[in-house]
Each structure stands twice: as structure tokens, then as C-alpha cells.
Design an enzyme around this catalytic site. Sequence first.
Site, PDB file in Angstrom:
ATOM      1  N   LYS A   1      40.530  39.111  21.747  1.00  0.00           N
ATOM      2  CA  LYS A   1      39.569  39.028  22.865  1.00  0.00           C
ATOM      3  C   LYS A   1      39.131  40.430  23.306  1.00  0.00           C
ATOM      4  O   LYS A   1      37.943  40.670  23.501  1.00  0.00           O
ATOM      5  CB  LYS A   1      40.223  38.264  24.024  1.00  0.00           C
ATOM      6  CG  LYS A   1      39.338  38.083  25.236  1.00  0.00           C
ATOM      7  CD  LYS A   1      39.766  36.894  26.080  1.00  0.00           C
ATOM      8  CE  LYS A   1      41.061  37.139  26.837  1.00  0.00           C
ATOM      9  NZ  LYS A   1      40.900  38.120  27.946  1.00  0.00           N
ATOM     10  N   SER A   2      40.082  41.334  23.450  1.00  0.00           N
ATOM     11  CA  SER A   2      39.737  42.690  23.905  1.00  0.00           C
ATOM     12  C   SER A   2      38.779  43.368  22.930  1.00  0.00           C
ATOM     13  O   SER A   2      37.792  43.996  23.333  1.00  0.00           O
ATOM     14  CB  SER A   2      41.010  43.542  24.015  1.00  0.00           C
ATOM     15  OG  SER A   2      41.859  43.029  25.007  1.00  0.00           O
TER      16      SER A   2
ATOM     17  N   ARG B   1      45.888  31.191  30.222  1.00  0.00           N
ATOM     18  CA  ARG B   1      47.259  31.447  29.743  1.00  0.00           C
ATOM     19  C   ARG B   1      48.295  30.622  30.508  1.00  0.00           C
ATOM     20  O   ARG B   1      49.356  30.302  29.979  1.00  0.00           O
ATOM     21  CB  ARG B   1      47.579  32.938  29.813  1.00  0.00           C
ATOM     22  CG  ARG B   1      46.630  33.750  28.932  1.00  0.00           C
ATOM     23  CD  ARG B   1      47.149  35.124  28.591  1.00  0.00           C
ATOM     24  NE  ARG B   1      46.047  35.977  28.194  1.00  0.00           N
ATOM     25  CZ  ARG B   1      45.456  35.969  26.995  1.00  0.00           C
ATOM     26  NH1 ARG B   1      45.873  35.135  26.060  1.00  0.00           N
ATOM     27  NH2 ARG B   1      44.448  36.770  26.720  1.00  0.00           N
TER      28      ARG B   1
ATOM     29  N   GLN C   1      41.264  47.941  31.595  1.00  0.00           N
ATOM     30  CA  GLN C   1      39.896  47.609  32.013  1.00  0.00           C
ATOM     31  C   GLN C   1      39.311  48.757  32.836  1.00  0.00           C
ATOM     32  O   GLN C   1      38.154  49.133  32.649  1.00  0.00           O
ATOM     33  CB  GLN C   1      39.896  46.315  32.821  1.00  0.00           C
ATOM     34  CG  GLN C   1      40.269  45.112  31.961  1.00  0.00           C
ATOM     35  CD  GLN C   1      40.351  43.821  32.757  1.00  0.00           C
ATOM     36  OE1 GLN C   1      40.118  43.796  33.960  1.00  0.00           O
ATOM     37  NE2 GLN C   1      40.689  42.733  32.077  1.00  0.00           N
TER      38      GLN C   1
ATOM     39  N   LYS D   1      45.632  38.689  38.047  1.00  0.00           N
ATOM     40  CA  LYS D   1      44.990  38.268  36.792  1.00  0.00           C
ATOM     41  C   LYS D   1      44.093  37.056  37.078  1.00  0.00           C
ATOM     42  O   LYS D   1      43.709  36.839  38.219  1.00  0.00           O
ATOM     43  CB  LYS D   1      46.066  37.950  35.748  1.00  0.00           C
ATOM     44  CG  LYS D   1      46.864  39.175  35.325  1.00  0.00           C
ATOM     45  CD  LYS D   1      45.999  40.150  34.560  1.00  0.00           C
ATOM     46  CE  LYS D   1      46.764  41.388  34.168  1.00  0.00           C
ATOM     47  NZ  LYS D   1      45.888  42.396  33.566  1.00  0.00           N
TER      48      LYS D   1
ATOM     49  N   ARG E   1      38.882  38.134  42.300  1.00  0.00           N
ATOM     50  CA  ARG E   1      39.639  39.270  41.752  1.00  0.00           C
ATOM     51  C   ARG E   1      39.108  40.615  42.247  1.00  0.00           C
ATOM     52  O   ARG E   1      37.921  40.752  42.531  1.00  0.00           O
ATOM     53  CB  ARG E   1      39.643  39.194  40.205  1.00  0.00           C
ATOM     54  CG  ARG E   1      40.348  37.926  39.733  1.00  0.00           C
ATOM     55  CD  ARG E   1      40.364  37.808  38.228  1.00  0.00           C
ATOM     56  NE  ARG E   1      41.179  38.827  37.609  1.00  0.00           N
ATOM     57  CZ  ARG E   1      41.268  38.997  36.303  1.00  0.00           C
ATOM     58  NH1 ARG E   1      40.580  38.198  35.480  1.00  0.00           N
ATOM     59  NH2 ARG E   1      42.039  39.938  35.803  1.00  0.00           N
TER      60      ARG E   1
ATOM     61  N   ASP F   1      49.788  40.288  29.268  1.00  0.00           N
ATOM     62  CA  ASP F   1      49.238  38.925  29.226  1.00  0.00           C
ATOM     63  C   ASP F   1      50.250  37.902  28.717  1.00  0.00           C
ATOM     64  O   ASP F   1      49.970  36.699  28.709  1.00  0.00           O
ATOM     65  CB  ASP F   1      47.996  38.891  28.325  1.00  0.00           C
ATOM     66  CG  ASP F   1      46.822  39.615  28.973  1.00  0.00           C
ATOM     67  OD1 ASP F   1      46.804  39.741  30.217  1.00  0.00           O
ATOM     68  OD2 ASP F   1      45.927  40.057  28.232  1.00  0.00           O
TER      69      ASP F   1
ATOM     70  N   ARG G   1      49.744  35.082  38.464  1.00  0.00           N
ATOM     71  CA  ARG G   1      50.493  34.449  37.366  1.00  0.00           C
ATOM     72  C   ARG G   1      51.969  34.274  37.689  1.00  0.00           C
ATOM     73  O   ARG G   1      52.609  33.366  37.150  1.00  0.00           O
ATOM     74  CB  ARG G   1      50.300  35.243  36.064  1.00  0.00           C
ATOM     75  CG  ARG G   1      48.934  35.002  35.484  1.00  0.00           C
ATOM     76  CD  ARG G   1      48.690  35.714  34.179  1.00  0.00           C
ATOM     77  NE  ARG G   1      47.484  35.174  33.560  1.00  0.00           N
ATOM     78  CZ  ARG G   1      46.782  35.778  32.602  1.00  0.00           C
ATOM     79  NH1 ARG G   1      47.175  36.956  32.143  1.00  0.00           N
ATOM     80  NH2 ARG G   1      45.704  35.207  32.100  1.00  0.00           N
TER      81      ARG G   1
HETATM   82  C1  S3P Z   1      42.298  43.784  28.905  1.00  0.00           C
HETATM   83  C2  S3P Z   1      43.165  44.457  29.726  1.00  0.00           C
HETATM   84  C3  S3P Z   1      44.198  43.790  30.528  1.00  0.00           C
HETATM   85  C4  S3P Z   1      44.456  42.360  30.081  1.00  0.00           C
HETATM   86  C5  S3P Z   1      43.180  41.622  29.791  1.00  0.00           C
HETATM   87  C6  S3P Z   1      42.379  42.323  28.720  1.00  0.00           C
HETATM   88  C7  S3P Z   1      41.284  44.547  28.171  1.00  0.00           C
HETATM   89  O1  S3P Z   1      43.791  43.777  31.882  1.00  0.00           O
HETATM   90  O2  S3P Z   1      45.193  41.665  31.060  1.00  0.00           O
HETATM   91  O3  S3P Z   1      43.440  40.294  29.349  1.00  0.00           O
HETATM   92  O4  S3P Z   1      40.686  44.003  27.212  1.00  0.00           O
HETATM   93  O5  S3P Z   1      41.064  45.715  28.502  1.00  0.00           O
HETATM   94  P1  S3P Z   1      44.025  45.040  32.848  1.00  0.00           P
HETATM   95  O6  S3P Z   1      43.310  46.174  32.286  1.00  0.00           O
HETATM   96  O7  S3P Z   1      43.483  44.631  34.187  1.00  0.00           O
HETATM   97  O8  S3P Z   1      45.517  45.228  32.864  1.00  0.00           O
END
Ligand code: S3P
Length: 448
Positions: free
Chosen positions: A28-29, A402, A175, A353, A128, A326, A357
Site C-alpha cells: 500500500k505504501s 486492520r 507520512q 490510526k 484524524r 500496522d 487501535r
Molecule cells: C504509512 C505510514 C504509517 C502507517 C501507514 C502507512 C506510509 O503511518 O501506519 O499505514 O505509507 O507512510 P504513520 O506515518 O502515521 O506512522
Amino acid sequence: MSAHGDPVPMIAHRSGPLRGEAHVPGDKSISHRSLILGAMAVGETRVTGLLEGQDVLDTAKAMQAFGAEIYQEDGTWVIHGVGVGGFGEPDQVIDCGNSGTGVRLIMGAMATTPIAATFTGDASLNKRPMARVTDPLALFGARAYGRSGGRLPMTILGARDPIPVRYTVPVPSAQVKSAVLLAGLNVPGDTVVIEAEATRDHSERMLAGFGAKLTTEDTDEGRVITLTGQPELTPQTIIVPRDPSSAAFPVCAALITEGSDVVVPNIGLNPTRAGLFYTLQDMGADLTFENLREEGGEPVADLRARFSPDLKGIEVPAERAASMIDEYPVLSVVAAFAQGKTHMPGVKELRVKESDRIDAMATGLRACGVTVEDGPDWWTVHGRGFGEVAGGAKVQSHLDHRIAMSFLVLGFATNAPVTIDDGGPIATSFPVFQSLMTGLGARIEAAV
Ligand code: S3P
């Protein structure tokens, strides 16, 4: 309710054995970043293995709204980018659905171009915190107008004459780091991001892959990332690896389901993502890395997970949290079947999140007969041992994919079935979850 429709109640029954190969979807990232960086390159980027989950599809739509041409051709996603600084002003509100990654990275990517964009999301995303991203974007000269508490819907006015920024990320968040780096692309000079704890480094790797000048240095302050602004990004051909965070579900299901032997091929073991698998091994799981190899500069293996009735509760190192952030929900499910306590400190981020969670899992696990203690940044699951978890509850997934998948996995090994109020959000990251798990031998059905 699911992001785009009515709630989808589902029930998981005691299952097993789970056997076979589980081909989980793309990461996904990396999928989000492929679309965003492809949109910021000049020319045609081609992506195979893209996760076609709702979160990523929402990012594709957003990139189209900013002017990129994106289409699918025989399973390959083709992106005609507009170049760094080339985004046009969207004429509609950008709806990022359930995706924190989508909205935060896109806000960063547009914040140093003199355009306005309004962002919104579903009921989960609109709760969020966004100030963690808009605070550093303000240092570049961007302005944000949102709801109280820095919540969506929110309008960002991109900076006309952005200035480079040196920013220490106050929470461990890939992020936030990525939003600052993407903003830095359209700024003359060097943008520096410092993170005390290393978080997933896909943005850094991919920016370098697209031809940006970026250096990373480990110092006493932490990891210092320096990006030189206004590069011309060169379009890429990208093969998205399979998602270790999705692999976690069939792996954990196999460990707790009698007689199971499951192989999850081609999973990246990038150290910023693989913490769960080492934690499971520390608990005594029969989890092995087969055909360990290197692909695209990253360690990759086929994960083999077999039923492990003698798991032990452990202290999960706080410094491992970022590399498995995650995966705590599904780890807590495995911990319920271990002997002894599993203590998980240093996880404040779990509270912000797609849902809180810790609260979501603790409440549902307690309803299924498991003792869970929790504090602001820690929680402890008191394992009951294999065959000793009651189940039998209907639990809430809180618009969180999740949480939904974790409770279905729980139901494969509880004495009575586990029902979730809504499995709709699973489509955000793992649209084939149900068919993949039932293909291995799990029993998941629609519920009322
Ligand atoms: C992600 C970073 C994570 C993760 C999310 C995907 C990303 O979040 O929980 O599912 O793709 O950069 P955070 O950066 O808020 O920890």
C-alpha cells in the site's frame, strides 16, 4: 459503515487446517508513492503490481484531479506526470476516503505550488490529526484552513515562493516525513528532515529512484535526510512488491490455526517494515524465511508459517514499534493464544490510526474472553493459550480494515465464532482477503 456503502457484517468460524500459498496484494505504501511520484515526473511511468484497494484508487483519482493522466492498460497502471511544480488546481474537493497516507502525502506534494485544494475523507479520516502535516507545511509558506483540532475537511493554499525547511519530525511518522520531502521537491535549495526513530523509508528510496538528489545520514540526532529541490523527476518502470502488512494476516492465521502450513511468497523484509516477523519468532513461532534473496536492493523471502501451539508472551521492544506499527492489532490476536503476557510499549501512535487501535482491539478481545490492560502508550495482552480463547462476541471494526481482519483471524481459533459489524473497510488495503483466506481453508461468511 464501510467507506462507500452499507455495513458488511461478517463471521469467522473455527477453521483449519490452513494450507497452501497466499499471494497477497501489492504494498500500500509503495502503491501510493508510485502514483504520486509518477504524477510529479515528466513523461510516462508504468506500474505493475499496484494495490487496487480503495485507498490507492482514491489517490489515483486525486492525482488525476491535479492534472496527471492515469489509466490502466493490461494490468499495468500508466501515469503521465506533469512534472515537479506542474500540478493544476483541482476543480472539485479531493476525497481521500479512508486513507491517511493518501491525504497527508498529497497535501505535501501540492503545498509548494501556488494552488488551492480542499481535502476530505470518510468518518474515520475526518477524525484524524492533520496538524502534524500542516505545521511543517506552514514553514514552507503554505496555509491550511480546516476544522477545529486540525481536522478535515481542510483547504490548503500552496506557497507561492516556498522556502526550504529543516524539520525534526516530532512523532515517528513516515507520512509526516514524506509530506515534508514531497513539499521540498518544488523548493529551491535543500530541505532537511530529521527523524529520531527510523520509519519506513520508501519515499527516500523511491525519490532517489526517480532521480532526485537525496542523502541519508545516521547521526546522534537521528536519521538526517537531505533533499535538493527542483529536480526533474525521470519516469520509472515500477514493480510493486507484495505488502508485508497484508502478509501478516495469513501468517498469523496459520500460527494459531491447528494443522496449518502456509507459504506467503515474495515478501519484502525491508528492516523498516519487518518487525512483526522477528517478534513472532521471538514468541517461538514456527515462522521461517525461505528462498531469502535480494530484489531491487531489498531483502525478499517466502514466509512459511506453521501452526505453533506453544507460543510464549514476550516484551515487544519499544524501539521496534515503527517497523511493525500496522501489525499490532493482529499481533494482539496471536498474543491471546500464547502462554503468558505480551507487553507492547511505545505505541502511542496506535491511538491515531484509522481507529484508536488499542481501544478497538482491547474492547473486542475482552468481549471474547481475553484480559487486556492498556495505558496511553502501551498495552498488555494476557495470553490464554491455544484452545482457551472463548470468542462468541460481535465486535466493532470502527471503519478500520486492520481491526476487521484481525478479529476475523481471531475467530479462526476461538471456541465460538467471532462476528464483526463491518468488513467493508477491508477493501481499502486487501480486497481479496476473504477469497484468499477461504482458499487456504478458513471459514468466513456473511453475517446478519
Ligand atoms: C504509512 C505510514 C504509517 C502507517 C501507514 C502507512 C506510509 O503511518 O501506519 O499505514 O505509507 O507512510 P504513520 O506515518 O502515521 O506512522
